[in-house]
Write an enzyme that holds these catalytic residues in place. Structure first.
Site, PDB file in Angstrom:
ATOM      1  N   ARG A  56       0.838  -1.203   0.000  1.00 46.94           N
ATOM      2  CA  ARG A  56       0.000   0.000   0.000  1.00 46.94           C
ATOM      3  C   ARG A  56       0.874   1.255   0.000  1.00 46.94           C
ATOM      4  O   ARG A  56       0.544   2.254  -0.631  1.00 46.94           O
ATOM      5  CB  ARG A  56      -0.920   0.018   1.240  1.00 46.94           C
ATOM      6  CG  ARG A  56      -1.814  -1.198   1.400  1.00 46.94           C
ATOM      7  CD  ARG A  56      -2.989  -1.215   0.436  1.00 46.94           C
ATOM      8  NE  ARG A  56      -2.623  -1.438  -0.940  1.00 46.94           N
ATOM      9  CZ  ARG A  56      -2.194  -2.621  -1.436  1.00 46.94           C
ATOM     10  NH1 ARG A  56      -2.062  -3.661  -0.653  1.00 46.94           N
ATOM     11  NH2 ARG A  56      -1.890  -2.737  -2.713  1.00 46.94           N
ATOM     12  N   HIS A 104      -7.940   6.555  11.560  1.00 47.75           N
ATOM     13  CA  HIS A 104      -7.540   5.151  11.422  1.00 47.75           C
ATOM     14  C   HIS A 104      -6.039   4.963  11.229  1.00 47.75           C
ATOM     15  O   HIS A 104      -5.597   3.918  10.779  1.00 47.75           O
ATOM     16  CB  HIS A 104      -8.330   4.501  10.275  1.00 47.75           C
ATOM     17  CG  HIS A 104      -9.796   4.425  10.555  1.00 47.75           C
ATOM     18  ND1 HIS A 104     -10.745   4.328   9.558  1.00 47.75           N
ATOM     19  CD2 HIS A 104     -10.483   4.464  11.721  1.00 47.75           C
ATOM     20  CE1 HIS A 104     -11.954   4.291  10.103  1.00 47.75           C
ATOM     21  NE2 HIS A 104     -11.813   4.373  11.409  1.00 47.75           N
ATOM     22  N   GLY A 170     -17.524  10.873   0.459  1.00 46.47           N
ATOM     23  CA  GLY A 170     -17.008   9.560   0.101  1.00 46.47           C
ATOM     24  C   GLY A 170     -16.994   8.536   1.204  1.00 46.47           C
ATOM     25  O   GLY A 170     -16.094   7.713   1.281  1.00 46.47           O
TER      26      GLY A 170
END
Length: 228
Positions: A56, A104, A170
Site C-alpha cells: 500500500r 484510522h 465519500g
C-alpha cells in the site's frame, strides 16, 4: 472565520487510484479484510500484514492528490478547516490541508506493537517483518485495525461539535464509530454529503450532492463561497 469540518472516507481518494478501505465484497486490493485489517490477524500472520502495508505504501508513493483534495486545501483561505479522515493515505496533506485528524492511523508511519509506542515516520520506505523498535517491540504499521480503540475519536467529535459547517465526502456512514460523528454537529449546523452512491438514511437534515468527490467539491466550493 467560520469553522468548516470535512469528514472524508475512501471515496475522496478513489479518483487518485487509492482504495483505502474494503469494497462491498469484503476485499481490500484482493486481500481478505479479516486477514490484513484486524488486530487478531496480527497475532495470526504478521508477516502477511507487513507485506500488505508495504504494498500500500508503494502504491501511495505513485498516487497524486486529486482535485477534491486540492479544493479542500484551498478552502483554508476562506474558512478554519479541520479534516477528519478515515483514510490512511497522506493525500490531504499533499493536497494542501494543514489540520488533519487521521482516525484510522497513517500509512507512512510505523510503531511498536507494545502499545503503539515509538512512532516513526518512514515515508514510503518498506520494512521487513521482524524489525525491532527502540522499546524492543515488533515494528508494525501505525494503523487502527478492527478490534482496536480509535484514540483520536474524542478529538474528532470535539471538532464536529464546534463546526459551523460540516461536509461529508465519500463515506458510506456504515463504519462505526466514525459514522456516528455526524450526530455531534450542532442542530443548526448545515451538513453537506457528497457521494455518487446512495447513502444510508440519516436522521439529520442533510443536503445531498450526488456526485463523485471532484465534481461534488467543485459544486460545494461555489455554494460555500456564495454564502460566505
Amino acid at each position: 472565520m467560520k469553522k468548516l469540518v470535512v469528514l472524508t472516507g475512501a471515496g475522496v481518494s478513489a479518483e487518485s487510484g487509492i482504495k483505502t478501505f474494503r469494497d462491498s465484497d469484503g476485499l481490500w486490493e484482493n486481500y481478505n479484510v479479516a486477514e490484513v485489517a484486524t488486530i487478531d490477524a496480527w497475532d495470526v500472520n504478521p508477516a502477511l500484514m507487513v507485506q500488505f502495508y508495504n504494498e500500500r505504501r508503494r502504491q501511495l508513493k505513485t498516487a497524486e492528490p486529486n482535485e477534491a483534495h486540492k479544493i479542500i486545501g484551498e478552502l483554508e483561505q476562506y474558512f478554519d478547516v479541520t479534516v477528519v479522515t478515515q483514510n490512511i493515505d497522506n493525500l490531504h496533506e499533499r493536497g494542501g490541508s494543514s489540520h488533519i485528524i487521521h482516525l484510522h492511523g497513517e500509512l507512512t508511519k510505523v510503531c511498536s506493537d507494545r502499545g503503539k509506542r515509538c512512532v516513526q515516520d518512514i515515508g514510503y520506505e518498506e520494512f521487513e517483518y521482524g524489525r525491532k523498535t527502540e522499546d524492543g517491540g515488533m515494528m508494525r504499521p501505525f494503523i487502527v485495525w478492527f478490534g482496536e480503540d480509535v484514540p483520536l475519536l474524542s478529538q474528532a467529535a470535539e471538532a464536529v461539535e464546534q463546526a459551523d459547517i460540516l461536509v461529508i465526502i465519500g463515506t458510506s456512514l456504515n463504519v462505526y464509530p466514525a459514522a456516528g460523528l455526524l450526530y455531534y454537529a450542532k442542530p443548526d449546523c448545515p451538513i453537506y454529503l457528497i457521494d455518487p452512491k446512495e447513502v444510508q438514511p440519516v436522521t439529520r437534515r442533510v443536503e445531498f450532492i450526488r456526485e463523485k468527490a471532484t465534481v461534488g467539491m467543485r459544486i460545494l466550493k461555489e455554494k460555500l463561497l456564495q454564502c460566505k
